[in-house]
Design a protein around this motif. Structure first.
Motif, PDB file in Angstrom:
ATOM      1  N   LEU A  18       8.786  15.714 -11.669  1.00  0.00           N
ATOM      2  CA  LEU A  18       8.588  15.716 -13.292  1.00  0.00           C
ATOM      3  C   LEU A  18       9.995  16.205 -13.904  1.00  0.00           C
ATOM      4  CD1 LEU A  18       5.002  17.191 -13.465  1.00  0.00           C
ATOM      5  CD2 LEU A  18       5.887  14.685 -14.107  1.00  0.00           C
ATOM      6  N   ASN A  71       2.612   7.182 -15.115  1.00  0.00           N
ATOM      7  CA  ASN A  71       2.648   8.043 -13.836  1.00  0.00           C
ATOM      8  C   ASN A  71       0.910   8.387 -13.691  1.00  0.00           C
ATOM      9  OD1 ASN A  71       5.292   8.425 -13.605  1.00  0.00           O
ATOM     10  ND2 ASN A  71       5.295   9.884 -15.140  1.00  0.00           N
ATOM     11  N   ARG A  95       2.182  13.925 -18.998  1.00  0.00           N
ATOM     12  CA  ARG A  95       3.124  12.976 -18.356  1.00  0.00           C
ATOM     13  C   ARG A  95       2.368  12.463 -16.990  1.00  0.00           C
ATOM     14  NH1 ARG A  95       8.770  14.804 -16.996  1.00  0.00           N
ATOM     15  NH2 ARG A  95       8.846  12.879 -16.169  1.00  0.00           N
TER      16      ARG A  95
END
Length: 184
Positions: A18, A71, A95
């Motif tokens: 990340l 993702n 995310r």
């Protein structure tokens, strides 16, 4: 074509993955290793967009969500980017989308990485328990809807050009393969 991966000692963690941030490449995490590919071709992106548009209303009718290139966490060491993902409700500020939210993943195969989609990712998606896998085969323009049964995907429906993929799960939709193609 797979790009060079950043130098790194040992397996990558989700946190390190990340921390890479966003870029123009598709960076996925396969069992602690980075897998980087260039952005898809315009043909690939067109087919993906047309499929997203075709599925948008049916997805909403089932109170589901559809996403392009998110993702998707299958395990902490496996974060993949399906071309399309149909999910239950998710947190749009995060995310990473939990794999447990996925009802269907879709991959539009490319000549350069068809084996990744048809073998490796298929295995990963099955292990994660994602019930449906839609494959759009680039060369033949065949749509194949696979259903997870006893830990493996089996063909549920197929549509070749001239035919219609008539889905009833996880959404009700009819898709003609040639309707996804760019107009010449």
């Amino acid at each position: 074509m797979t790009a060079m991966t950043p130098t790194h000692g040992g397996p990558w963690t989700e946190e390190e993955f990340l921390a890479l941030g966003e870029d123009n490449e598709r960076t996925e995490l396969f069992d602690g290793d980075l897998h980087m590919t260039a952005s898809p071709t315009p043909w690939h992106q067109h087919v993906t967009t047309e499929l997203l548009v075709a599925l948008r209303a049916p997805v909403r009718a089932r109170d589901l969500r559809i996403h392009a290139a998110v993702n998707l966490r299958l395990t902490p060491a496996r974060i993949v980017i399906p071309d399309l993902t149909i999910t239950t409700a998710i947190d749009f500020e995060q995310r990473i989308v939990p794999g447990s939210c996925a009802r269907l993943v879709c991959e539009v195969t490319s000549p350069s990485n068809a084996a990744t989609d048809l073998v490796l990712k298929m295995h990963y998606y099955a292990e994660a328990g994602i019930p449906w896998y839609l494959i759009v085969e680039h060369k033949a323009m065949t749509l194949r809807l696979l259903q997870l049964q006893r830990g493996t995907y089996v063909e549920h429906l197929t549509a070749e050009p001239g035919g219609v993929l008539r889905m009833s799960e996880p959404v009700t939709a009819e898709i003609r393969p040639e309707s996804l193609l760019p107009e010449h």
